[in-house]
Write a protein that holds these residues in place. Structure first.
Motif, PDB file in Angstrom:
ATOM      1  N   HIS A  58      -0.721 -21.590  15.537  1.00 57.04           N
ATOM      2  CA  HIS A  58       0.223 -21.105  14.535  1.00 57.04           C
ATOM      3  C   HIS A  58       0.278 -22.020  13.302  1.00 57.04           C
ATOM      4  N   GLU A  78       3.681 -24.077  23.180  1.00 60.64           N
ATOM      5  CA  GLU A  78       4.073 -22.747  22.702  1.00 60.64           C
ATOM      6  C   GLU A  78       5.573 -22.708  22.525  1.00 60.64           C
ATOM      7  N   THR A 117       9.500 -13.987  19.450  1.00 59.51           N
ATOM      8  CA  THR A 117       8.151 -14.157  18.926  1.00 59.51           C
ATOM      9  C   THR A 117       7.520 -15.372  19.584  1.00 59.51           C
ATOM     10  N   HIS A 119       4.812 -18.319  19.416  1.00 64.01           N
ATOM     11  CA  HIS A 119       3.943 -19.117  18.557  1.00 64.01           C
ATOM     12  C   HIS A 119       3.176 -20.061  19.471  1.00 64.01           C
ATOM     13  N   LYS A 120       1.851 -20.030  19.387  1.00 67.19           N
ATOM     14  CA  LYS A 120       1.009 -20.882  20.231  1.00 67.19           C
ATOM     15  C   LYS A 120       0.382 -21.967  19.369  1.00 67.19           C
ATOM     16  N   TRP A 163       5.694 -28.177  13.888  1.00 67.30           N
ATOM     17  CA  TRP A 163       6.357 -26.918  13.531  1.00 67.30           C
ATOM     18  C   TRP A 163       7.834 -26.953  13.902  1.00 67.30           C
ATOM     19  N   ASN A 210      13.275 -24.922  11.235  1.00 68.19           N
ATOM     20  CA  ASN A 210      13.135 -24.547  12.645  1.00 68.19           C
ATOM     21  C   ASN A 210      14.026 -25.340  13.585  1.00 68.19           C
TER      22      ASN A 210
END
Length: 180
Positions: free
Chosen positions: A45, A60, A68, A70-71, A81, A87
């Motif tokens: 991602h 992940e 959703t 995200h990997k 991330w 986030n």
């Protein structure tokens, strides 16, 4: 006189029902979503690299609101991330590989564990997809054994910051304490 008593009794009954309803607050328990298998062809991602082509623990994130997935090709990218200001305040379920239960060169998804409960070795000699990565373990003992062999520093999930991701820690530096 009877209508007044009836109205008073009715009001008291309604108030009692209201109090009972308010006192029985129950916390809604949201079931944690299960980890998702990382497939050949899945891309990171953050960097877009093919996840399964590289060694080391992967990560992940499953967003709570949108569900959703995200990997990430490395735990380092997952933290990069998830530690971004936009986030950090959102609710997520995070998974990483327990490297005491799987091979470094090709981590098995049956070894995915809750990232918040994992123990990490930061700054080891072992490389992941993006160079240095955070080796993840289900126990401090397993993390300590890894650190003794490969160097680095043991940290809990909450102790990891963007500085740990942006600076190369000396691989020979060894700290045996668990930092919180």
């Amino acid at each position: 006189m009877k209508p007044v008593r009836l109205k008073l009794l009715s009001a008291l009954l309604m108030f009692s029902v209201f109090l009972v309803g308010c006192s029985g607050e129950t916390e809604e328990v949201v079931e944690k979503p299960a980890a998702v298998h990382i497939e050949d062809g899945d891309e990171c991602h953050v960097c877009g690299m093919a996840i399964t082509r590289f060694p080391g623990p992967k990560g992940e994130v499953i967003t709570e609101k949108e569900q959703t997935v995200h990997k990430f090709c490395s735990t380092r990218d997952m933290f990069a991330w998830s530690l971004q200001p936009e986030n950090t305040m959102r609710k997520h379920t995070l998974y990483v590989h327990d490297m005491s239960q799987t091979e470094w060169e090709s981590p098995d998804d049956t070894a995915l564990i809750d990232a918040r409960e994992a123990v990490y070795v930061v700054g080891s000699k072992r490389k992941g997809a993006m160079g240095q990565t955070l080796a993840s373990f289900s126990t401090e003992s397993a993390a300590h054994d890894f650190m003794m062999e490969h160097g680095g520093e043991i940290l809990a999930f909450d102790a990891i910051t963007l500085e740990h991701l942006n600076t190369e820690m000396p691989a020979g530096e060894m700290h045996g304490d668990m930092r919180h």
